[in-house]
Design an enzyme around this catalytic site. Structure first.
Site, mmCIF file in Angstrom:
data_model
loop_
_atom_site.group_PDB
_atom_site.id
_atom_site.type_symbol
_atom_site.label_atom_id
_atom_site.label_comp_id
_atom_site.label_asym_id
_atom_site.label_seq_id
_atom_site.Cartn_x
_atom_site.Cartn_y
_atom_site.Cartn_z
ATOM 1 N N TRP A 174 0.808 -1.193 0.013
ATOM 2 C CA TRP A 174 0.081 0.040 -0.128
ATOM 3 C C TRP A 174 0.860 1.580 -0.007
ATOM 4 O O TRP A 174 0.296 2.408 -0.142
ATOM 5 C CB TRP A 174 -0.875 0.000 1.336
ATOM 6 C CG TRP A 174 -0.208 -0.390 2.427
ATOM 7 C CD1 TRP A 174 -0.379 -1.616 3.124
ATOM 8 C CD2 TRP A 174 0.651 0.667 3.449
ATOM 9 N NE1 TRP A 174 0.557 -1.494 4.301
ATOM 10 C CE2 TRP A 174 1.016 -0.206 4.595
ATOM 11 C CE3 TRP A 174 0.828 1.834 3.421
ATOM 12 C CZ2 TRP A 174 1.894 0.125 5.733
ATOM 13 C CZ3 TRP A 174 1.696 2.365 4.418
ATOM 14 C CH2 TRP A 174 2.157 1.552 5.483
ATOM 15 N N ASN A 175 2.169 1.180 0.030
ATOM 16 C CA ASN A 175 2.815 2.276 0.501
ATOM 17 C C ASN A 175 3.217 3.131 -0.751
ATOM 18 O O ASN A 175 3.159 4.472 -0.909
ATOM 19 C CB ASN A 175 4.228 2.200 1.274
ATOM 20 C CG ASN A 175 5.275 1.281 0.353
ATOM 21 O OD1 ASN A 175 4.745 0.390 -0.044
ATOM 22 N ND2 ASN A 175 6.406 1.849 0.442
ATOM 23 N N LYS A 182 -2.812 -8.361 -7.769
ATOM 24 C CA LYS A 182 -3.705 -8.320 -6.434
ATOM 25 C C LYS A 182 -3.160 -7.132 -5.914
ATOM 26 O O LYS A 182 -1.870 -7.396 -5.053
ATOM 27 C CB LYS A 182 -3.746 -9.499 -5.689
ATOM 28 C CG LYS A 182 -4.593 -10.210 -4.912
ATOM 29 C CD LYS A 182 -4.942 -8.901 -3.695
ATOM 30 C CE LYS A 182 -3.922 -8.974 -2.556
ATOM 31 N NZ LYS A 182 -4.293 -8.071 -1.799
ATOM 32 N N PRO A 183 -3.768 -5.959 -5.820
ATOM 33 C CA PRO A 183 -3.237 -4.930 -5.017
ATOM 34 C C PRO A 183 -3.560 -5.220 -3.522
ATOM 35 O O PRO A 183 -4.367 -6.025 -3.081
ATOM 36 C CB PRO A 183 -4.067 -3.843 -5.437
ATOM 37 C CG PRO A 183 -5.301 -4.283 -6.048
ATOM 38 C CD PRO A 183 -5.022 -5.690 -6.514
ATOM 39 N N GLY A 210 6.354 -6.440 -0.607
ATOM 40 C CA GLY A 210 5.651 -6.376 0.827
ATOM 41 C C GLY A 210 6.491 -6.683 1.873
ATOM 42 O O GLY A 210 7.802 -6.397 1.752
ATOM 43 N N SER A 211 5.805 -7.136 3.244
ATOM 44 C CA SER A 211 6.437 -7.198 4.175
ATOM 45 C C SER A 211 7.447 -8.583 4.267
ATOM 46 O O SER A 211 7.117 -9.566 3.468
ATOM 47 C CB SER A 211 5.727 -7.229 5.479
ATOM 48 O OG SER A 211 4.777 -8.323 5.239
ATOM 49 N N GLU A 254 10.529 -8.373 -2.884
ATOM 50 C CA GLU A 254 10.937 -7.211 -2.523
ATOM 51 C C GLU A 254 10.373 -6.827 -1.280
ATOM 52 O O GLU A 254 9.126 -6.586 -1.096
ATOM 53 C CB GLU A 254 10.562 -6.194 -3.695
ATOM 54 C CG GLU A 254 11.128 -6.443 -4.938
ATOM 55 C CD GLU A 254 12.621 -6.460 -4.960
ATOM 56 O OE1 GLU A 254 13.358 -5.674 -4.372
ATOM 57 O OE2 GLU A 254 13.317 -7.476 -5.515
ATOM 58 N N LEU A 255 11.346 -7.027 -0.158
ATOM 59 C CA LEU A 255 10.645 -6.974 1.053
ATOM 60 C C LEU A 255 11.188 -5.843 1.899
ATOM 61 O O LEU A 255 11.807 -4.819 1.524
ATOM 62 C CB LEU A 255 11.016 -8.254 1.934
ATOM 63 C CG LEU A 255 10.531 -9.587 1.028
ATOM 64 C CD1 LEU A 255 11.066 -10.658 1.925
ATOM 65 C CD2 LEU A 255 9.008 -9.704 0.564
ATOM 66 N N CYS A 267 10.340 1.346 1.332
ATOM 67 C CA CYS A 267 11.231 0.475 1.884
ATOM 68 C C CYS A 267 12.493 0.757 2.126
ATOM 69 O O CYS A 267 13.167 0.428 2.867
ATOM 70 C CB CYS A 267 11.188 -0.673 0.853
ATOM 71 S SG CYS A 267 11.449 0.007 -0.785
ATOM 72 N N GLU A 276 11.447 -2.893 11.518
ATOM 73 C CA GLU A 276 11.009 -1.631 10.400
ATOM 74 C C GLU A 276 9.781 -1.025 11.077
ATOM 75 O O GLU A 276 8.890 -1.376 11.272
ATOM 76 C CB GLU A 276 10.650 -2.407 9.439
ATOM 77 C CG GLU A 276 10.168 -1.564 8.129
ATOM 78 C CD GLU A 276 9.662 -2.070 6.868
ATOM 79 O OE1 GLU A 276 9.006 -3.052 6.944
ATOM 80 O OE2 GLU A 276 10.222 -1.838 5.766
HETATM 81 P P1 NAD Z 1 1.996 -7.038 3.309
HETATM 82 O O1 NAD Z 1 3.224 -8.122 3.192
HETATM 83 O O2 NAD Z 1 1.161 -7.080 4.356
HETATM 84 O O3 NAD Z 1 1.192 -7.209 2.052
HETATM 85 C C1 NAD Z 1 1.799 -7.006 0.723
HETATM 86 C C2 NAD Z 1 0.705 -7.744 -0.266
HETATM 87 O O4 NAD Z 1 0.626 -9.171 0.163
HETATM 88 C C3 NAD Z 1 -0.710 -7.150 -0.085
HETATM 89 O O5 NAD Z 1 -1.548 -7.126 -1.316
HETATM 90 C C4 NAD Z 1 -1.644 -8.360 0.703
HETATM 91 O O6 NAD Z 1 -2.752 -8.424 0.661
HETATM 92 C C5 NAD Z 1 -0.749 -9.663 0.201
HETATM 93 N N1 NAD Z 1 -0.704 -10.780 1.001
HETATM 94 C C6 NAD Z 1 -1.081 -10.910 2.349
HETATM 95 N N2 NAD Z 1 -0.950 -12.149 2.990
HETATM 96 C C7 NAD Z 1 -0.800 -12.799 1.888
HETATM 97 C C8 NAD Z 1 -0.432 -14.344 1.560
HETATM 98 N N3 NAD Z 1 -0.260 -15.238 2.554
HETATM 99 N N4 NAD Z 1 -0.210 -14.476 0.255
HETATM 100 C C9 NAD Z 1 -0.213 -13.837 -0.875
HETATM 101 N N5 NAD Z 1 -0.245 -12.281 -0.455
HETATM 102 C C10 NAD Z 1 -0.444 -11.823 0.645
HETATM 103 O O7 NAD Z 1 2.834 -5.602 3.205
HETATM 104 P P2 NAD Z 1 2.384 -4.075 3.367
HETATM 105 O O8 NAD Z 1 1.972 -3.914 4.733
HETATM 106 O O9 NAD Z 1 1.180 -3.893 2.309
HETATM 107 O O10 NAD Z 1 3.475 -3.548 2.669
HETATM 108 C C11 NAD Z 1 4.639 -2.645 3.388
HETATM 109 C C12 NAD Z 1 5.740 -3.573 3.204
HETATM 110 O O11 NAD Z 1 6.206 -3.631 1.988
HETATM 111 C C13 NAD Z 1 6.858 -3.098 4.081
HETATM 112 O O12 NAD Z 1 7.435 -4.144 5.017
HETATM 113 C C14 NAD Z 1 7.896 -2.614 3.084
HETATM 114 O O13 NAD Z 1 9.231 -2.075 3.424
HETATM 115 C C15 NAD Z 1 7.782 -3.203 1.948
HETATM 116 N N6 NAD Z 1 7.998 -2.890 0.774
HETATM 117 C C16 NAD Z 1 9.193 -3.308 0.273
HETATM 118 C C17 NAD Z 1 9.590 -2.752 -1.218
HETATM 119 C C18 NAD Z 1 10.990 -3.288 -1.766
HETATM 120 O O14 NAD Z 1 11.020 -2.838 -2.930
HETATM 121 N N7 NAD Z 1 11.724 -3.920 -1.103
HETATM 122 C C19 NAD Z 1 9.002 -1.665 -1.592
HETATM 123 C C20 NAD Z 1 7.780 -1.157 -0.875
HETATM 124 C C21 NAD Z 1 7.277 -1.709 0.163
#
Ligand code: NAD
Length: 515
Positions: A153-154, A177-178, A228-229, A250-251, A284, A380
């Site tokens: 979402w960021n 899947k956003p 994501g995370s 990409e975490l 991130c 984080e």
């Molecule tokens: P998140 O991991 O909670 O969610 C990311 C996505 O994954 C969402 O669309 C969510 O619905 C989906 N998801 C959740 N559970 C899942 C599962 N079991 N299987 C598949 N998909 C699933 O992350 P967030 O809170 O949306 O985003 C913030 C995180 O993203 C932070 O840790 C940030 O550092 C990281 N991030 C990393 C980068 C990078 O390029 N390294 C860039 C931006 C954000």
């Protein structure tokens, strides 16, 4: 009120009827609802994408680039709609929405539209050693098929459009899947692609929750591009492993900033504040830890305080630091702050929810007297916080920078670039900036990706777009007729010949020329 709330209960995971209501962090008022795609709907989307991909793969690079160019035009024409949507959904400053969610997607789409043909054209390679006399090698880059894109979402638009442009230009279809926190900007991207004339089902958005993301991985896609995370990344990695499909993960990060004693302190102080507060600290490569040697610590902190105190935060433009996009992130920020204060950290600026605003806002914050016992230096935080630790010298700064489970980015501030390069090479991260921050994602030629828990695989540039392809080697024998070499029946004479050849190749100077 939570950013998004389940409004229908009773539906099974993966089943129909999981409805969510989304509220804006700007004023906590509801802005819309969506229904999570069921497992069946996810499978259906992947099947439709597969059909669309077959004809898309037959299109020339020029035809694909022309559509990408049209998409860029739609972005420029409808930029205010996208900015309004992102601001409503996230509460980020308009200037950030413009730079990050309109300008940057156009840059990345244009980059791959222009260069995909060059990066993916068939290559003729000469085999090494003696093999060059017998074989020719052609490498073609074939699209993988259907790419599952899962985004956070960021930065909901650029983090979707960047992989989307690469996957599409490489000849794939994409099912996206956003994040459930920011569903509406993804709907708008899909609308923009329709407006641009993209073939039906080439890019489809599936609204949903974590379950929908999990269902997408199981739905027969050929690759997952995940941002994501760390916690979700582990689950995604496991599921992709089980399905034997490739993934880039990409975490999260915990980027450190090292201020050398010879740094331009004004520039570094501005960099610390911008690095920590940009996009409300939700990116991130945000600067989450600052290490400053004792001799320059006091003047540096004073300058940071001056910069941070001048930041404007309000619900009405113009302002500099926007909302905390997601209420769960606010809980994390507040718990890290409470832990730091309980262990002796001192707040010099901010340090709390903004009491003057109705929405979800955390004040730009400067925190000192921090150490590595504190969560704020270990986990984080993803908030607008400059956390500054005093260190003896650069060696200690480097040791502490590397004392982290994360390894995404980092930045070094010095007027001696050679010194900066020496330190950068020792940082245990995916990339480093010197006298700047975050730019590694913004320069596509720089392979982007984390080490340690910050991810697997690198994205962007030629290497990134090739990651959406199978590099398909075609070996052609230089002879089209006659007996095969080294065939049946095996003979003593043949083995003796190979032994003589080994001696020549690996034990003589002349022979080594051919290895
Ligand atoms: P998140 O991991 O909670 O969610 C990311 C996505 O994954 C969402 O669309 C969510 O619905 C989906 N998801 C959740 N559970 C899942 C599962 N079991 N299987 C598949 N998909 C699933 O992350 P967030 O809170 O949306 O985003 C913030 C995180 O993203 C932070 O840790 C940030 O550092 C990281 N991030 C990393 C980068 C990078 O390029 N390294 C860039 C931006 C954000």
């Amino acid at each position: 009120m939570a950013n998004y709330q389940r409004v229908e209960s009773g539906a099974e995971p993966g089943g129909v009827g999981r409805r969510y209501r989304v509220s804006s962090p700007v004023d906590l008022q509801p802005i819309g609802e969506f229904e999570a795609a069921s497992r069946e709907a996810v499978r259906g989307a992947v099947e439709r994408a597969r059909k669309a991909q077959r004809s898309w793969a037959g299109q020339s690079f020029a035809a694909r680039a022309a559509l990408m160019q049209r998409l860029i035009e739609v972005f420029v024409e409808r930029q205010d709609e996208m900015i309004d949507c992102v601001v409503r959904e996230t509460g980020k400053a308009r200037a950030e929405a413009l730079a990050m969610e309109v300008f940057a997607p156009c840059v990345t789409a244009a980059y791959y539209a222009k260069r995909a043909a060059e990066f993916l054209q068939p290559e003729q390679r000469t085999p090494a050693g003696l093999m060059r006399f017998a074989k020719k090698l052609t490498l073609i880059y074939k699209p993988l098929g259907v790419v599952g894109l899962i985004t956070p979402w960021n930065a909901p638009v650029v983090l979707a459009v960047n992989p989307l442009a690469q996957a599409l230009m490489a000849g794939n279809a994409v099912v996206h899947k956003p994040s459930e926190v920011t569903p509406f900007s993804a709907m708008l991207i899909e609308e923009f692609t329709r407006d641009a004339g993209f073939p039906e089902h080439l890019y489809q958005v599936l609204q949903g929750d974590g379950q929908t993301g999990a269902d997408l991985i199981e739905a027969g896609v050929d690759k997952i591009s995940f941002t994501g995370s760390v916690a979700t990344g582990r689950k995604v990695g496991e599921a992709c492993g089980r399905n034997l499909i490739p993934a880039t993960l990409e975490l999260g990060g915990k980027d450190a900033m090292i201020v050398c004693a010879d740094a331009d302190l004004d520039r570094a102080a501005e960099g610390a504040v911008r690095g920590a507060c940009w996009n409300s600290g939700h990116y991130c490569c945000s600067t989450e830890r600052v290490y400053v040697p004792e001799p320059v610590y006091e003047p540096f902190v004073q300058k940071v305080v001056a910069h941070a105190s001048a930041l404007r935060q309000s619900g009405e433009e113009p302002f500099d630091v926007g909302a905390v996009f997601w209420d769960r992130q606010m809980e994390i920020i507040e718990s890290h702050m409470a832990d730091a204060k309980a262990r002796g950290a001192k707040v010099l600026v901010g340090g709390r929810r903004n009491p003057d605003l109705r929405g979800s806002y955390f004040e730009p914050t400067v925190l000192v007297d921090v150490n590595h016992e504190m969560q704020i230096m270990q986990r984080e935080t993803f908030g607008p916080i400059v956390a500054i630790q005093k260190v003896r010298d650069e060696d200690e700064a480097l040791r502490l920078s590397n004392d982290s489970e994360y390894g995404l980015g980092g930045n070094i501030w010095t007027t001696d670039v050679e010194r900066g390069l020496r330190l950068a090479a020792q940082m245990e991260t995916g990339g480093v900036c010197i006298n700047d921050m975050t730019m590694t994602y913004g320069i596509p030629e720089a392979p982007f990706g984390g080490v340690k828990s910050s991810g697997i695989g690198q994205v962007n540039g030629a290497q990134g777009i090739r990651g959406y392809c199978h590099a398909h080697p075609i070996v052609v024998d230089r002879k089209t007729r006659g007996p095969l070499q080294g065939g049946y029946p095996y003979t003593e004479k043949g083995s003796a010949g190979m032994r003589r050849l080994m001696h020549l190749l690996f034990r003589t100077r002349l022979g080594r020329l051919f290895t």
